[in-house]
Design a protein around this motif. Structure first.
Motif, PDB file in Angstrom:
ATOM      1  N   VAL A 196       1.060  -4.247  19.256  1.00  0.00           N
ATOM      2  CA  VAL A 196       1.760  -3.225  18.476  1.00  0.00           C
ATOM      3  C   VAL A 196       1.078  -3.109  17.125  1.00  0.00           C
ATOM      4  O   VAL A 196       0.578  -4.105  16.582  1.00  0.00           O
ATOM      5  CB  VAL A 196       3.248  -3.580  18.287  1.00  0.00           C
ATOM      6  N   GLU A 197       1.055  -1.908  16.592  1.00  0.00           N
ATOM      7  CA  GLU A 197       0.391  -1.666  15.306  1.00  0.00           C
ATOM      8  C   GLU A 197       1.418  -1.506  14.195  1.00  0.00           C
ATOM      9  O   GLU A 197       2.375  -0.737  14.326  1.00  0.00           O
ATOM     10  CB  GLU A 197      -0.449  -0.394  15.420  1.00  0.00           C
ATOM     11  N   LEU A 198       1.223  -2.259  13.099  1.00  0.00           N
ATOM     12  CA  LEU A 198       2.070  -2.120  11.918  1.00  0.00           C
ATOM     13  C   LEU A 198       1.205  -1.819  10.702  1.00  0.00           C
ATOM     14  O   LEU A 198       0.101  -2.359  10.566  1.00  0.00           O
ATOM     15  CB  LEU A 198       2.847  -3.412  11.647  1.00  0.00           C
ATOM     16  N   THR A 199       1.728  -0.976   9.827  1.00  0.00           N
ATOM     17  CA  THR A 199       1.047  -0.667   8.578  1.00  0.00           C
ATOM     18  C   THR A 199       1.708  -1.441   7.444  1.00  0.00           C
ATOM     19  O   THR A 199       2.931  -1.348   7.268  1.00  0.00           O
ATOM     20  CB  THR A 199       1.120   0.837   8.279  1.00  0.00           C
ATOM     21  N   PRO A 200       0.953  -2.230   6.679  1.00  0.00           N
ATOM     22  CA  PRO A 200       1.535  -2.957   5.558  1.00  0.00           C
ATOM     23  C   PRO A 200       2.151  -1.996   4.547  1.00  0.00           C
ATOM     24  O   PRO A 200       1.761  -0.834   4.447  1.00  0.00           O
ATOM     25  CB  PRO A 200       0.332  -3.703   4.956  1.00  0.00           C
ATOM     26  N   PRO A 201       3.112  -2.493   3.746  1.00  0.00           N
ATOM     27  CA  PRO A 201       3.801  -1.613   2.802  1.00  0.00           C
ATOM     28  C   PRO A 201       2.897  -1.177   1.649  1.00  0.00           C
ATOM     29  O   PRO A 201       1.928  -1.856   1.311  1.00  0.00           O
ATOM     30  CB  PRO A 201       4.954  -2.477   2.290  1.00  0.00           C
ATOM     31  N   LYS A 202       3.255  -0.051   1.072  1.00  0.00           N
ATOM     32  CA  LYS A 202       2.560   0.413  -0.121  1.00  0.00           C
ATOM     33  C   LYS A 202       3.337  -0.116  -1.332  1.00  0.00           C
ATOM     34  O   LYS A 202       4.206   0.572  -1.887  1.00  0.00           O
ATOM     35  CB  LYS A 202       2.499   1.940  -0.142  1.00  0.00           C
ATOM     36  N   ASP A 232      -5.738  -1.790   7.952  1.00  0.00           N
ATOM     37  CA  ASP A 232      -6.448  -2.047   6.694  1.00  0.00           C
ATOM     38  C   ASP A 232      -6.662  -0.718   5.963  1.00  0.00           C
ATOM     39  O   ASP A 232      -7.602   0.005   6.254  1.00  0.00           O
ATOM     40  CB  ASP A 232      -7.784  -2.727   7.008  1.00  0.00           C
ATOM     41  N   GLN A 233      -5.728  -0.406   5.049  1.00  0.00           N
ATOM     42  CA  GLN A 233      -5.808   0.841   4.286  1.00  0.00           C
ATOM     43  C   GLN A 233      -5.991   2.024   5.252  1.00  0.00           C
ATOM     44  O   GLN A 233      -6.937   2.805   5.132  1.00  0.00           O
ATOM     45  CB  GLN A 233      -6.957   0.778   3.270  1.00  0.00           C
ATOM     46  N   GLN A 234      -5.061   2.130   6.187  1.00  0.00           N
ATOM     47  CA  GLN A 234      -5.156   3.113   7.278  1.00  0.00           C
ATOM     48  C   GLN A 234      -5.310   4.538   6.747  1.00  0.00           C
ATOM     49  O   GLN A 234      -4.562   4.958   5.852  1.00  0.00           O
ATOM     50  CB  GLN A 234      -3.926   3.025   8.159  1.00  0.00           C
ATOM     51  N   GLY A 235      -6.251   5.254   7.318  1.00  0.00           N
ATOM     52  CA  GLY A 235      -6.483   6.625   6.895  1.00  0.00           C
ATOM     53  C   GLY A 235      -6.973   6.740   5.463  1.00  0.00           C
ATOM     54  O   GLY A 235      -6.858   7.785   4.839  1.00  0.00           O
ATOM     55  N   ALA A 236      -7.542   5.625   4.944  1.00  0.00           N
ATOM     56  CA  ALA A 236      -8.013   5.566   3.551  1.00  0.00           C
ATOM     57  C   ALA A 236      -6.867   5.715   2.555  1.00  0.00           C
ATOM     58  O   ALA A 236      -7.068   6.213   1.445  1.00  0.00           O
ATOM     59  CB  ALA A 236      -9.101   6.614   3.296  1.00  0.00           C
ATOM     60  N   ASN A 237      -5.678   5.283   2.969  1.00  0.00           N
ATOM     61  CA  ASN A 237      -4.514   5.289   2.082  1.00  0.00           C
ATOM     62  C   ASN A 237      -4.238   3.862   1.600  1.00  0.00           C
ATOM     63  O   ASN A 237      -4.110   2.940   2.409  1.00  0.00           O
ATOM     64  CB  ASN A 237      -3.289   5.838   2.810  1.00  0.00           C
ATOM     65  N   MET A 238      -4.114   3.674   0.278  1.00  0.00           N
ATOM     66  CA  MET A 238      -3.950   2.353  -0.302  1.00  0.00           C
ATOM     67  C   MET A 238      -2.617   1.728   0.090  1.00  0.00           C
ATOM     68  O   MET A 238      -1.580   2.378   0.063  1.00  0.00           O
ATOM     69  CB  MET A 238      -4.057   2.443  -1.828  1.00  0.00           C
ATOM     70  N   ALA A 239      -2.673   0.442   0.476  1.00  0.00           N
ATOM     71  CA  ALA A 239      -1.473  -0.318   0.835  1.00  0.00           C
ATOM     72  C   ALA A 239      -1.763  -1.795   0.600  1.00  0.00           C
ATOM     73  O   ALA A 239      -2.870  -2.181   0.210  1.00  0.00           O
ATOM     74  CB  ALA A 239      -1.094  -0.066   2.292  1.00  0.00           C
ATOM     75  N   LEU A 240      -0.750  -2.627   0.825  1.00  0.00           N
ATOM     76  CA  LEU A 240      -0.935  -4.082   0.763  1.00  0.00           C
ATOM     77  C   LEU A 240      -2.086  -4.484   1.682  1.00  0.00           C
ATOM     78  O   LEU A 240      -2.259  -3.898   2.759  1.00  0.00           O
ATOM     79  CB  LEU A 240       0.356  -4.770   1.225  1.00  0.00           C
ATOM     80  N   SER A 241      -2.848  -5.495   1.291  1.00  0.00           N
ATOM     81  CA  SER A 241      -4.024  -5.871   2.073  1.00  0.00           C
ATOM     82  C   SER A 241      -3.624  -6.343   3.469  1.00  0.00           C
ATOM     83  O   SER A 241      -2.579  -6.984   3.660  1.00  0.00           O
ATOM     84  CB  SER A 241      -4.806  -6.968   1.359  1.00  0.00           C
ATOM     85  N   SER A 242      -4.479  -6.027   4.443  1.00  0.00           N
ATOM     86  CA  SER A 242      -4.208  -6.451   5.816  1.00  0.00           C
ATOM     87  C   SER A 242      -4.256  -7.970   5.936  1.00  0.00           C
ATOM     88  O   SER A 242      -3.544  -8.557   6.758  1.00  0.00           O
ATOM     89  CB  SER A 242      -5.210  -5.804   6.781  1.00  0.00           C
ATOM     90  N   GLY A 277      -7.955  10.268   2.379  1.00  0.00           N
ATOM     91  CA  GLY A 277      -6.800   9.479   1.999  1.00  0.00           C
ATOM     92  C   GLY A 277      -6.169   9.874   0.684  1.00  0.00           C
ATOM     93  O   GLY A 277      -6.335  11.001   0.211  1.00  0.00           O
ATOM     94  N   ASP A 278      -5.440   8.913   0.083  1.00  0.00           N
ATOM     95  CA  ASP A 278      -4.680   9.224  -1.130  1.00  0.00           C
ATOM     96  C   ASP A 278      -5.428   8.889  -2.423  1.00  0.00           C
ATOM     97  O   ASP A 278      -4.869   9.010  -3.505  1.00  0.00           O
ATOM     98  CB  ASP A 278      -3.315   8.520  -1.103  1.00  0.00           C
ATOM     99  N   HIS A 279      -6.692   8.461  -2.294  1.00  0.00           N
ATOM    100  CA  HIS A 279      -7.555   8.256  -3.455  1.00  0.00           C
ATOM    101  C   HIS A 279      -8.904   8.928  -3.185  1.00  0.00           C
ATOM    102  O   HIS A 279      -9.938   8.255  -3.069  1.00  0.00           O
ATOM    103  CB  HIS A 279      -7.775   6.758  -3.723  1.00  0.00           C
ATOM    104  N   PRO A 280      -8.909  10.248  -3.069  1.00  0.00           N
ATOM    105  CA  PRO A 280     -10.130  10.940  -2.626  1.00  0.00           C
ATOM    106  C   PRO A 280     -11.314  10.810  -3.574  1.00  0.00           C
ATOM    107  O   PRO A 280     -12.460  11.049  -3.163  1.00  0.00           O
ATOM    108  CB  PRO A 280      -9.670  12.405  -2.515  1.00  0.00           C
TER     109      PRO A 280
END
Length: 288
Positions: free
Chosen positions: A18-24, A49-59, A113-116
């Motif tokens: 299962v895939e989980l995305t860490p929190p932002k 790991d920063q899925q879709g180039a969107n910043m989040a907690l490190s994998s 992503g969210d930091h283009p």
């Protein structure tokens, strides 16, 4: 229980990830709440790991949280944000923390992503990252210097069964296998026959992506980002006909997993916030 993906497949034949995305942010309560639904139910949990180039907690931090919670992680590592020094350091750190399964990815470009405006590194790509991990296993870094202690990983990579020509995708997959890849995880699959044709000439286990569809709009949005994906017409009708969305999502995913058991070695569930439904999916698929 098996520590690595390959050991689990050898023992069970067909596994569930299962895939989980860490929190932002630093609040991990909701993330760990989702983990609770998966304990004792799935074999491994990917942390993106920063899925879709969107910043989040490190994998890596998220993988450590999973280990503390009694879940075996698959650590996703992308090459977009770190050079070869940082990537080698993170791989060594992951092993010391208890991570044994690593999915090596090139990563999406920051413009998506969210930091283009951020700089893309891409010092390595997925193939050279796989090769790097094997080099570390051989007690040597990329500079040729010996290591004091070395890791041992089960290494995976991504495979896209939808892009044409499929011969090119298979050639890329073979390059990854030659570099050390031991298993593949795929993009979401809706047509099992399309997947079966795509992986015919791949010689390592394949774990197929299974997404929990929330609505027609959700599915259409996803398909707009995944060119080449084939969706059976009767699948869309399930969600257009007024059927309860969660019940339909469980039913469709379970049927897909039953079909996948005939052609590959696992299902990679992307629950997208509906992790509470994963136990129902697995039970409905006849895996318990």
């Amino acid at each position: 229980m098996s520590s690595t993906v390959i050991e689990a497949i050898a023992k069970r034949g067909f596994i569930i990830t299962v895939e989980l995305t860490p929190p932002k942010g630093t609040s991990v309560d909701r993330f760990l709440g989702r983990v609770e639904y998966l304990k004792g139910v799935v074999d491994f949990v990917n942390v993106t790991d920063q899925q879709g180039a969107n910043m989040a907690l490190s994998s890596l931090a998220a993988a450590h949280l999973l280990l503390d919670a009694g879940i075996k992680p698959i650590l996703q590592v992308t090459c977009r944000d770190r050079n070869r020094i940082a990537l080698q350091s993170d791989l060594l750190g992951a092993y010391v923390l208890g991570v044994r399964n690593v999915l090596c990815l090139t990563g999406d470009h920051p413009v998506t992503g969210d930091h283009p405006a951020s700089s893309a590194v891409f010092d390595l790509d997925s193939v050279s990252l796989l090769w790097t991990a094997k080099r570390l296993e051989g007690r040597t870094d990329l500079g040729g210097r010996p290591l004091r202690g070395s890791p041992s990983f089960c290494l995976g990579a991504a495979f896209n069964p939808h892009l044409a020509p499929i011969e090119l995708q298979v050639a890329k997959a073979r390059a990854k296998v030659a570099a050390g890849c031991q298993f593949f995880q795929t993009q979401p699959v809706f047509d099992v026959r399309q997947l079966e044709a795509a992986i015919r000439n791949i010689d390592v286990p394949v774990i197929a992506g299974v997404v929990l569809i929330k609505s027609v709009t959700f599915l259409q949005s996803m398909l707009s980002r995944l060119p080449g994906v084939k969706v059976p017409g009767d699948l869309l009708a399930r969600f257009e006909g007024g059927e309860d969305a969660q019940r339909a999502a469980v039913s469709v995913a379970a049927q897909l997993i039953r079909d996948l058991r005939q052609v590959c070695q696992g299902a990679h569930i992307m629950a997208m916030g509906w992790e509470h439904l994963v136990p129902q999916v697995i039970e409905s698929a006849g895996l318990v």
